[in-house]
Design an enzyme around this catalytic site. Sequence first.
Site, short mmCIF file in Angstrom:
data_model
loop_
_atom_site.label_atom_id
_atom_site.label_comp_id
_atom_site.label_asym_id
_atom_site.label_seq_id
_atom_site.Cartn_x
_atom_site.Cartn_y
_atom_site.Cartn_z
N ASP A 28 2.16 -1.63 -4.53
CA ASP A 28 0.81 -1.06 -4.51
C ASP A 28 0.04 -1.69 -5.67
O ASP A 28 0.64 -2.12 -6.66
CB ASP A 28 0.85 0.47 -4.67
CG ASP A 28 -0.43 1.14 -4.17
OD1 ASP A 28 -0.42 1.65 -3.04
OD2 ASP A 28 -1.44 1.12 -4.90
N ILE A 29 -1.26 -1.69 -5.55
CA ILE A 29 -2.10 -2.22 -6.65
C ILE A 29 -2.04 -1.25 -7.83
O ILE A 29 -2.19 -1.65 -8.98
CB ILE A 29 -3.55 -2.44 -6.15
CG1 ILE A 29 -4.36 -3.26 -7.14
CG2 ILE A 29 -4.24 -1.12 -5.82
CD1 ILE A 29 -5.66 -3.79 -6.57
N ILE B 105 -4.61 11.53 10.40
CA ILE B 105 -3.24 11.89 10.00
C ILE B 105 -3.31 13.05 9.00
O ILE B 105 -4.02 12.97 7.99
CB ILE B 105 -2.51 10.69 9.35
CG1 ILE B 105 -2.50 9.47 10.29
CG2 ILE B 105 -1.09 11.08 8.95
CD1 ILE B 105 -1.74 9.65 11.57
N GLY C 34 0.83 -1.20 0.00
CA GLY C 34 0.00 0.00 0.00
C GLY C 34 0.86 1.25 0.00
O GLY C 34 0.55 2.25 0.65
N LYS D 265 -10.62 -3.08 12.20
CA LYS D 265 -9.47 -2.71 13.03
C LYS D 265 -9.42 -3.53 14.31
O LYS D 265 -8.36 -4.00 14.70
CB LYS D 265 -9.49 -1.20 13.34
CG LYS D 265 -9.20 -0.31 12.14
CD LYS D 265 -7.86 -0.60 11.51
CE LYS D 265 -7.50 0.33 10.37
NZ LYS D 265 -6.30 -0.08 9.63
N TYR E 287 -15.12 -0.30 9.14
CA TYR E 287 -13.70 0.05 9.29
C TYR E 287 -13.23 -0.31 10.71
O TYR E 287 -12.19 -0.96 10.89
CB TYR E 287 -13.55 1.55 9.03
CG TYR E 287 -12.16 2.12 9.19
CD1 TYR E 287 -11.15 1.82 8.28
CD2 TYR E 287 -11.88 3.01 10.22
CE1 TYR E 287 -9.89 2.38 8.42
CE2 TYR E 287 -10.62 3.57 10.36
CZ TYR E 287 -9.63 3.26 9.46
OH TYR E 287 -8.38 3.81 9.59
N ASP F 8 -1.58 -6.65 -5.73
CA ASP F 8 -2.88 -6.63 -5.06
C ASP F 8 -2.67 -7.46 -3.78
O ASP F 8 -2.49 -8.67 -3.85
CB ASP F 8 -3.93 -7.27 -5.98
CG ASP F 8 -5.26 -7.51 -5.27
OD1 ASP F 8 -5.35 -7.25 -4.04
OD2 ASP F 8 -6.20 -7.96 -5.94
N GLY G 219 -0.45 4.97 -0.84
CA GLY G 219 -1.48 5.61 -0.02
C GLY G 219 -0.95 6.80 0.76
O GLY G 219 0.22 7.17 0.64
N GLN G 220 -1.84 7.39 1.57
CA GLN G 220 -1.47 8.62 2.28
C GLN G 220 -0.23 8.40 3.16
O GLN G 220 0.72 9.17 3.10
CB GLN G 220 -2.64 9.10 3.16
CG GLN G 220 -2.39 10.48 3.75
CD GLN G 220 -3.21 10.77 5.01
OE1 GLN G 220 -3.85 9.89 5.57
NE2 GLN G 220 -3.18 12.02 5.45
N1 SER Z 1 -8.38 8.75 9.29
C1 SER Z 1 -9.19 7.58 9.44
C2 SER Z 1 -10.57 7.80 8.96
O1 SER Z 1 -11.04 8.91 9.11
C3 SER Z 1 -9.23 7.16 10.89
O2 SER Z 1 -8.28 6.21 11.14
O3 SER Z 1 -11.19 6.90 8.49
#
Ligand code: SER
Length: 319
Positions: A34-35, A171, A8, A145, A141, A52, A11-12
């Site tokens: 990364d994909i 973040i 990944g 987690k 989500y 992937d 990503g950010q």
């Molecule tokens: N930044 C993430 C979100 O807003 C939280 O871990 O989904």
Amino acid sequence: MKNILVVGAGGQIGSELVPYLREQYGNSNVVATDIDKKKCANLSDGPFEQLDATNGKEFHEIVKKYKIDAIYNMVALLSATGEKNPELAWKINMGALENSLNIAKENNCSVFTPSSIGAFGPTTPMDNTPQDTIMQPNTIYGVCKVSGELLSNYYHSRFGVDTRSVRFPGIISNVTLPGGGTTDYAVEVYYEAIKKQQYTCNLGKGTFLDMMYMPDAIKACVQLMEADPTKLIHRNSFNISAMSFDPEMIADEIAKHIPEFKMAYDVDKAKQAIANSWPNSMDDSAAKEEWGWNPRYNLAAMTIDMLEKIQEKFDKGLI
Ligand code: SER
């Protein structure tokens, strides 16, 4: 010398983690995957493989090819996007983690994988949220987690895999935009402040959430992975935070540098419900005690740096 795989990488977080790891361990020792190849165009100073992460066979081949010692699994569909397609969120978030853990077990790798404030839910104590507390999230989500934390701890205790993780807050960064998160407003507001001197916030006044500037987030990943294992009482996952603020506080901070800046509000009900179910501020003393977590940036220092970096991009016509 360690060989590291970042899954990944476009990503950010991945897009800034790879350059940092390459500085620490050497360019050729850090493999970016990364994909989406295009998202990794700026990571060409070291190895790249298109992957992937839900494809276990290809994932395993890359780990063997580069004799990987540590996997940083940064793959995630974020909270708001996850609610639009829960099945896909489970498939991607858990698929990437399951492969990381199984492949680590076969190849004796350590695994870093981020958890999140999203692992908490409406029954969690909201203020100074303890390290060990009630975790009953109501987003897919968050369900991923919490499941990921439990699965990672299980792989450690059952198979001896060296799994480690932090519960990231929102973040904030100026390199790669986040996508589909509940905390994204805290990134967008800086871009709009530079471009238009105004921003319409999709979370309401008084919505306090933990946040962190990217340099601290990157440092946390590597610092935890390098920590002395005999000092770790917890593993998956550590509360970490650097600041807690609501939209008005970030607007006030920006206005100190851009006096004409104005914040308006148009609340997104789905995002607001998610934000309301997350902590206002977390207690991160376990991370401080067990591996020396010590963030550098508060809201004031982050705002100065964000505005400066985004202004540079604006002046160059990049945004
Ligand atoms: N930044 C993430 C979100 O807003 C939280 O871990 O989904």
